[in-house]
Design a protein around this motif. Sequence first.
Motif, PDB file in Angstrom:
ATOM      1  N   ARG A 159       1.029  -1.302  -0.144  1.00  0.00           N
ATOM      2  CA  ARG A 159      -0.179   0.080   0.012  1.00  0.00           C
ATOM      3  C   ARG A 159       0.987   1.239  -0.160  1.00  0.00           C
ATOM      4  O   ARG A 159       0.365   2.076  -0.777  1.00  0.00           O
ATOM      5  CB  ARG A 159      -0.899   0.023   1.133  1.00  0.00           C
ATOM      6  N   ARG A 163       0.709   4.229  -2.949  1.00  0.00           N
ATOM      7  CA  ARG A 163       0.307   5.508  -2.583  1.00  0.00           C
ATOM      8  C   ARG A 163       1.123   6.741  -2.331  1.00  0.00           C
ATOM      9  O   ARG A 163       0.728   7.861  -2.164  1.00  0.00           O
ATOM     10  CB  ARG A 163      -0.824   5.236  -1.628  1.00  0.00           C
ATOM     11  N   LEU A 164       2.435   6.380  -2.091  1.00  0.00           N
ATOM     12  CA  LEU A 164       3.193   7.490  -1.589  1.00  0.00           C
ATOM     13  C   LEU A 164       3.545   8.337  -2.879  1.00  0.00           C
ATOM     14  O   LEU A 164       3.710   7.595  -3.856  1.00  0.00           O
ATOM     15  CB  LEU A 164       4.487   7.022  -0.894  1.00  0.00           C
ATOM     16  N   GLN A 253      -1.197  16.400   4.948  1.00  0.00           N
ATOM     17  CA  GLN A 253      -1.830  15.485   4.119  1.00  0.00           C
ATOM     18  C   GLN A 253      -1.154  14.114   3.967  1.00  0.00           C
ATOM     19  O   GLN A 253      -1.634  13.080   3.981  1.00  0.00           O
ATOM     20  CB  GLN A 253      -2.238  16.056   2.677  1.00  0.00           C
ATOM     21  N   LEU A 254       0.243  14.212   3.826  1.00  0.00           N
ATOM     22  CA  LEU A 254       1.329  13.112   3.876  1.00  0.00           C
ATOM     23  C   LEU A 254       1.157  12.346   5.237  1.00  0.00           C
ATOM     24  O   LEU A 254       1.114  11.125   5.009  1.00  0.00           O
ATOM     25  CB  LEU A 254       2.362  13.525   3.396  1.00  0.00           C
ATOM     26  N   LEU A 257      -2.150  10.430   5.257  1.00  0.00           N
ATOM     27  CA  LEU A 257      -1.890   9.170   4.317  1.00  0.00           C
ATOM     28  C   LEU A 257      -1.115   8.098   4.991  1.00  0.00           C
ATOM     29  O   LEU A 257      -1.463   6.820   5.164  1.00  0.00           O
ATOM     30  CB  LEU A 257      -1.422   9.618   3.036  1.00  0.00           C
ATOM     31  N   ILE A 261      -2.247   4.206   6.729  1.00  0.00           N
ATOM     32  CA  ILE A 261      -1.939   2.750   6.220  1.00  0.00           C
ATOM     33  C   ILE A 261      -1.362   2.341   7.575  1.00  0.00           C
ATOM     34  O   ILE A 261      -1.421   0.929   7.362  1.00  0.00           O
ATOM     35  CB  ILE A 261      -0.812   3.180   5.027  1.00  0.00           C
TER      36      ILE A 261
END
Length: 519
Positions: A159, A163-164, A253-254, A257, A261
């Motif tokens: 993941r 997604r990064l 935001q990062l 995220l 995960i």
Amino acid sequence: MNGAVNRQFLVRQPTPYGGFGFAKLGLDSGRVEQLRAAPLYDLTDLDAAYELVRIARADLEAFATSGGELLDSDEIVLLLRTLSAVLRRLGVSFSLPFHDFKSFRSYWKQEGMTGSHEARRAYVASLVGPILAQLDTHHPHLVPDRPKSQRITDVTRRRLRERLPTNWWGTLDEVEFLKRLYDLDNLPSGDPKHASATQDIGHHCIADPYDWDAGWFWTDPRLALADGDEYLLRFLAEMLHPAVRTDAKEVEQLQALINGILMHDGYELAETDSISGAPVFTPRPIGASVPGTMKNLFFASNGPKPDFVLGDAINNDVLVVKNGEFCLQYDRPLPTSGLTWGGLIDWWRTQVPFPKGTADEAVGKSLYRRLWASLHHDPKQPEAITPERLLFRTYCWHYPINETGAIYPALLPQVYLHLDPRTRSERGGKDSVLGRERMDFLLLLPGAERIVLEVDGKQHYAEGNVASPRLYSKMVAEDRALRLKGYQVYRFGGHELGQATAPTMLRDFFAAMVEPQGR
């Protein structure tokens, strides 16, 4: 043994015997002299150190046992001097009681090893072992048998890869980013045209940016992102560092995220510090540490309770207006690495007028005496080793307050947890409404992890000689409150610390608590 030596610094020198040309291995002295002065262009200092150690071990062992050493007297002197210089550049301590073969023989005679090849072989091994262990700390993920945490699953890693953002290096480039986490100059190159990972990655990612697949870093064994959790978590936290990303919205935001995960495997990136107002994040197990940052640390109380006031209520600035001489106040920001003996020694220098140039050893002894003075003792037997003293002395024996123990967490005694302005007598003998006022010991570890150690005499659970459910209930309630705030609490019974096995038990406990942290 000699046949296994890596001979990059050895060359063949023809030596004629009776008209026949034989080849004798010797040292490439010019190349070794260059290395002694500075790193070589085609070999990292770390690789050079490993090689020199192996050559030194082989020749010293051969000279001390069966003979057949490869180097002559001048070459072994040059080898040992160069090894010392390279290790010094790497920050590895190294000292020998001899400098050549002759003085080596004199030393083993002086130390009673004359009649035993095995004793001399074991002695050489004892010289080499600590050096190799220190060299291995440059890249511990490359050590084959190093324990690795494996809580992060392959599903989570996939993941993250999907997604990064592709520009994981932020405002830097790949080499600049990775150098913040790894000693690239001393990591090997996967390309024979280059000596180090710095040159290798710089060529294939920057000079020729499309040479490698965009996801190369996930599987590169030098970075260990697929091998255990430690390096992956550090990598993710570094992506959010103010030196890497300057856009606050992007960082927010990062972080969301990544945490979304990681949470399935019990990890998170938590804000534990700041630089110029920008947050710094540290990986930690979810719920394993205290939220917020440390603002006030009062400890080592050895007299009447200090009187506290809020000098600036808005900024939570606490001032001591009376009895301040009976406790210490650590007044520096707490680094993300926690509070170590080294950090406390640096701070103690500013509290005591030591002569200029006073060694850390002397400063550490002064600090030890001051902390010792705050520990519980029997006025009738002031020199007796009480349970608190035993715990503190055992910790300091294994993690001393000097250069040797500088990287380990400081064990702070008698730490104020709550600051109630009234004394117990002023409260009519009643407990503070805030609960437990002081902790016996506190350790401040990386990632805002705080560990409380309590030493329980019978006053914690008995009134006189009669067990007291009231006192016991009060104690466990206070422990619950601390744990809910993120503190880890460990209790030791006074009876337990009075046993002959107590020092061994404490040593095992401290090793399990402190050493896995990587300090």
